[in-house]
Design an enzyme around this catalytic site. Structure first.
Site, short mmCIF file in Angstrom:
data_model
loop_
_atom_site.label_atom_id
_atom_site.label_comp_id
_atom_site.label_asym_id
_atom_site.label_seq_id
_atom_site.Cartn_x
_atom_site.Cartn_y
_atom_site.Cartn_z
N GLY D 148 90.74 -37.34 -37.32
CA GLY D 148 91.14 -37.48 -38.72
C GLY D 148 90.47 -38.69 -39.34
O GLY D 148 90.00 -39.60 -38.64
N CYS D 149 90.45 -38.73 -40.67
CA CYS D 149 89.77 -39.83 -41.35
C CYS D 149 90.53 -41.15 -41.15
O CYS D 149 89.93 -42.16 -40.77
CB CYS D 149 89.59 -39.51 -42.83
SG CYS D 149 91.06 -38.88 -43.66
N TYR D 150 91.84 -41.12 -41.41
CA TYR D 150 92.61 -42.36 -41.20
C TYR D 150 92.48 -42.82 -39.74
O TYR D 150 92.19 -44.01 -39.49
CB TYR D 150 94.08 -42.15 -41.55
CG TYR D 150 94.40 -42.17 -43.03
CD1 TYR D 150 94.11 -43.29 -43.81
CD2 TYR D 150 95.03 -41.10 -43.64
CE1 TYR D 150 94.43 -43.32 -45.17
CE2 TYR D 150 95.36 -41.13 -44.99
CZ TYR D 150 95.06 -42.24 -45.76
OH TYR D 150 95.38 -42.27 -47.10
N SER D 153 89.26 -44.66 -39.05
CA SER D 153 89.17 -46.00 -39.65
C SER D 153 90.07 -47.01 -38.94
O SER D 153 89.87 -48.22 -39.09
CB SER D 153 89.54 -45.93 -41.15
OG SER D 153 90.94 -45.81 -41.32
#
Lengths: 345, 345, 345, 345
Positions: D148-150, D153
């Site tokens: 996932g993107c979160y 990061s």
């Protein structure tokens, strides 16, 4: 009617004050000053003011001002304010200073973050203009240190819980985000449209000078040393500010106590709006208002409390709160001249 | 491999050139110059370039450059370019100048809009770098006057119809809109985030200095005097440009002829995309590409033709077209190193 | 006090009306209706309205409304308005309709752009609510067709010059640009943030249904057939609108006559601001106000006149003008309850 | 050449994959599928793709795909992916799944956040596609659960310090902010331009379903139970993501050890860029790149570590990382076809 002067009318906070006072039913705008634009009409600087051609920027000439105003807002840079404040007070002009110069009780704390203070004796007379907390002192003061925008967004949610012993003083974190107008109208690469637009960045991580201001008020009000972690960020929008605050609940805290405490502090306040469980603020909901919206998340298992607050940095974070302070100084209701402001798209 | 220098690499056009050349399969970036940031790494100016730490801004020292480059892009302000161009040509360095200095054939036209021209004799040698129109001349030239962004967005849609006699030369209007990056990276109040954001404005109505550039090319290419009305506007976005152009059809024009004419001119062009009837361009569809999208509306009754064109002002309007010119100068396909650019959200 | 109802309060225009009426010193908001959100509090739909929890969306039940209101604003879609208007008028409720249903005198023109009109007889009674032009008729009417946003931005600058014979009726072009709020709160791909943000596009080129509305008023007022070219565009901002208008001066026109004519028409108007020579409007200067700013360029040689107008599409283009109309209907000054609106960053 | 299929090409992640694969020197795009737009050309959905008219959305017909592709990217919603994955693997098509369906090792964790898992046995075969951490396992796998993107990061900055015992597993907080494209192309009020623009809001405070994904990887990699506090916010920009992470250093940690650890993990990585002391990331510096920029603040006194990371949510947070995974699956360098991406204004 209250006769009002606004010093530094050519900045974003200054022009916001001009608009608020122009709309205020109990105040008359008698003078606007600007160092850079002496003799210029405000409409030339801010064409949105067309129709108010009579407002001409003048010098900050204290004797001249003394003949026409009861109160002055200083929308001046730090350090410049304190060059004028003692003389203004001597002329019996009440002062609402939007710089940091009179926000501190502890001169050393001020000096660590800013520069040498040239009128330290006034720090005992000045009152920190966070209206919901210092209302009584404000009413009888002549010199208000209007709070910083970040401190307002952080202190309003934190103080009730901290003062009532529902959160621990250690380990508090505020991850805060501000719109670009917070940096003012001066030109800088970070405020250049092409640099700020479609971007987001952290800055002054761990050393923003609003930190000592926040710490001093938290410590004074909770009667214990408090040191928070504060990280500011720059949002790609013009006006608005959000702080997401992380704290640990003390053993006694319950969700009910937390909400009851906020109700006790802010239930009758016109400009603090507590959100129901599972609702959180958005900047669009407070933009153009003098409100601070607060959302609350409490995880009973981990004992973590998350507070989310939103304000309009130019209103509750600056000019709006300054006018609220003026209202208190002159015995008016907090909301006089401010309740028309209801947000906008 | 083509050895390339980029002068003025610290501006928005300059950095865009740096990125394009760094990605170019047939070119090597050998030197970047900057007057303001001599000795600084480009990554310090543009942190998005991290990973390219070896690019250090140097002086524009022509003999030194002559030892390492075949061609130079001048992303310099008007007037500064012409201080260097004669000496660069003498050293057999081909020049693609992104300023206005070598866009004009008529020195008087240049001087009316800019300033005294100090190398007028070169105006006969320089070629206007609108690749789709001047391809053959570009291929054999050593000095390219890379077109302005507004002119590119206006000339590409107008020239085919004007040259083929399908629109009248009189009464042409271009209502054009540019993103803020068109004003460059220099600081100015109109490029301040809080002033440009959520706003839109007309500027230099009737006297923008791109007007004589447009008029000269329209006149030369159609062999008749053409004077258009041009009104630029500032869009609240970083990159992109649109021109909405109004013209009157001549009596012979039909919708079929209009579309056939465009097909004949641009059917094989990699960077001009003609839209089907009832479709019109959006800046988002060309942003990040070297394309010019053109939409066409012809009202047979009123004989009015409306042309809508969109480009990325930093690519087809500046750096992208400049690289397309470099490709032509060195016998490569127009699209070499440019076809990876395909737009983005 | 005027007792007010607002139908369709859940849209962007509706909520703007709610805010304006809530702030109006001579009006009381007695009812808000919403078809989609019956029984819901407005604060649930628009959290910026927190503090106004008593506003509950109700049914548009005409007999019930008749017992409590004097006037109703209809912020309803075209076609829906005319289902209610006859019955509202029968109950002696004055109607300010923000849809297109009662803007036209010529039913055929309406029907060509919209659909069959079911109460054509009322088109003779209704008045076009462009206050500066139709003030006298508005004052004695019971049914106002509140102008469209694009027409407002185009008619205000054009009508004085056209009526006084200073511009030619043929060949007028309006290149207009609107913020996204003009498309309403309904979901659509073109209003999706990622599609509209950092973009700009032309749409409905040559066939937007505001065109017949503009043409009818221009023709009626100048007593000659006028057909303009109108191209709308979508701006990447929330609120604001600009029209750049191109026209040819008649032989008699001079710059002085043009400015004198505007002064005669608008010199005393609170909401039309004429800009000095070489100044042009920006959307930021009118956003949050009920003003229309107009900039004027006249080229004596080419005889071309360029007019640039800016309004806030939700205020002068919709809700603000509607309240101005209400003021006229009830004998108040135009600016009552509207002059606090002074723009904002 | 690698023959590639992309399922769900009509979303923002899908189209980004289409562009990346179209530019990839070692891959050929052989099929694009879309459930909603079967038979439609991609250029009709995404006009920025004009020039690629041959890409027609087809059915996700596995036998047909098996004849032409080696690998498929599934840019499909959670739950839909797992309907296809077992059959795709049976046909020897490698799968890079961008949904959450194969990111988890622990089916119960998946099911607590999503829904019943219908191919649990594959969770042991699938590899979490965080390339910098799982590179070796990815190379030999056939099924990648693209992060996932979160999580991307947050995990990239946290994992080195957590694995090396330099931060404590308890009390980690990630205050994260995402651009609107993270919510996809589906219509919703929160993605409506007028609601997201000029706003910022916290959402799903304390219960976003990326939390269990983050916790599982942190726990697996550090071999201890880790539970972080994660608060996502919505930024008013199209693409980009930032996480500001707060953690406590263990007693052994020093600034040098922290920086050395990052160097050891990421010094040779093409897509992780460590910033020098006192520098922090900005979304504009990574937008349009596959990079994760990381800034580090360590307060030796309070022992607090603040990590700030920035990625482009559609690239390193989705499509870019997916292509990086494809490169690993086929024995190519991570950066193949990705190193042209260098950011843009």
């Amino acid at each position: 009617m209250i006769n009002v002067g606004i010093a530094g009318a050519s900045g974003y906070t200054g022009i916001e004050l001009v608009k608020l006072i122009s709309n205020h039913p109990q105040a008359t705008l008698c003078a606007v000053t600007s160092n850079s634009y002496k003799g210029k009409a405000l409409t030339d600087l801010f064409p949105s003011m067309r129709g108010f051609e009579s407002l001409i920027c003048e010098d900050l000439d204290i004797p001249a001002l003394a003949r026409k105003i009861d109160v002055i807002f200083l929308a001046l840079p730090h350090k410049i304010s304190m060059q004028y404040v003692p003389a203004l007070l001597e002329q019996n002009i009440k002062v609402i200073d939007l710089s940091a110069d009179y926000r501190f009780t502890d001169a050393a704390a001020y000096e660590s973050a800013y520069q040498v203070h040239t009128s330290k004796h006034l720090l005992n007379e000045s009152v920190y203009g966070l209206c919901e907390i210092y209302r009584d002192q404000i009413k009888t003061s002549s010199l208000i240190g209007n709070p910083g925008c970040y401190p307002t967004s952080i202190l309003l949610p934190l103080l009730p819980l901290l003062k009532e012993g529902l959160i621990r003083p250690a380990g508090i974190i505020s991850d805060s985000k501000s719109g670009v107008s917070g940096a003012g109208r001066s030109l800088s690469l970070s405020s250049h449209f092409c640099e700020a637009n479609e971007s987001f960045s952290a800055y002054k991580v761990g050393n923003h000078r609003h930190t000592p201001e926040i710490n001093e008020i938290l410590s004074l009000q909770s009667q214990q040393p408090v040191t928070i972690t504060f990280v500011p960020h720059l949002l790609p929008l013009t006006r608005g500010m959000m702080s997401t605050i992380y704290a640990q609940a003390t053993d006694i805290a319950t969700e009910t106590m937390i909400r009851d405490t906020y109700d006790a502090y802010y239930g009758d306040e016109p400009f603090v709006r507590l959100l129901d469980k599972n609702l959180y603020p958005a900047i669009s909901h407070v933009r153009g208002t003098n409100c601070c919206d607060i959302g609350i998340h409490f995880d009973e298992t981990t004992r973590q409390i998350i507070l989310v607050s939103a304000i309009d940095n130019l209103l509750k974070g600056a000019a709006g709160q300054a006018v609220q302070n003026m209202n208190l100084l002159f015995g008016l209701d907090d909301a006089t001249g401010l309740n028309w402001v209801q947000g906008f798209l």
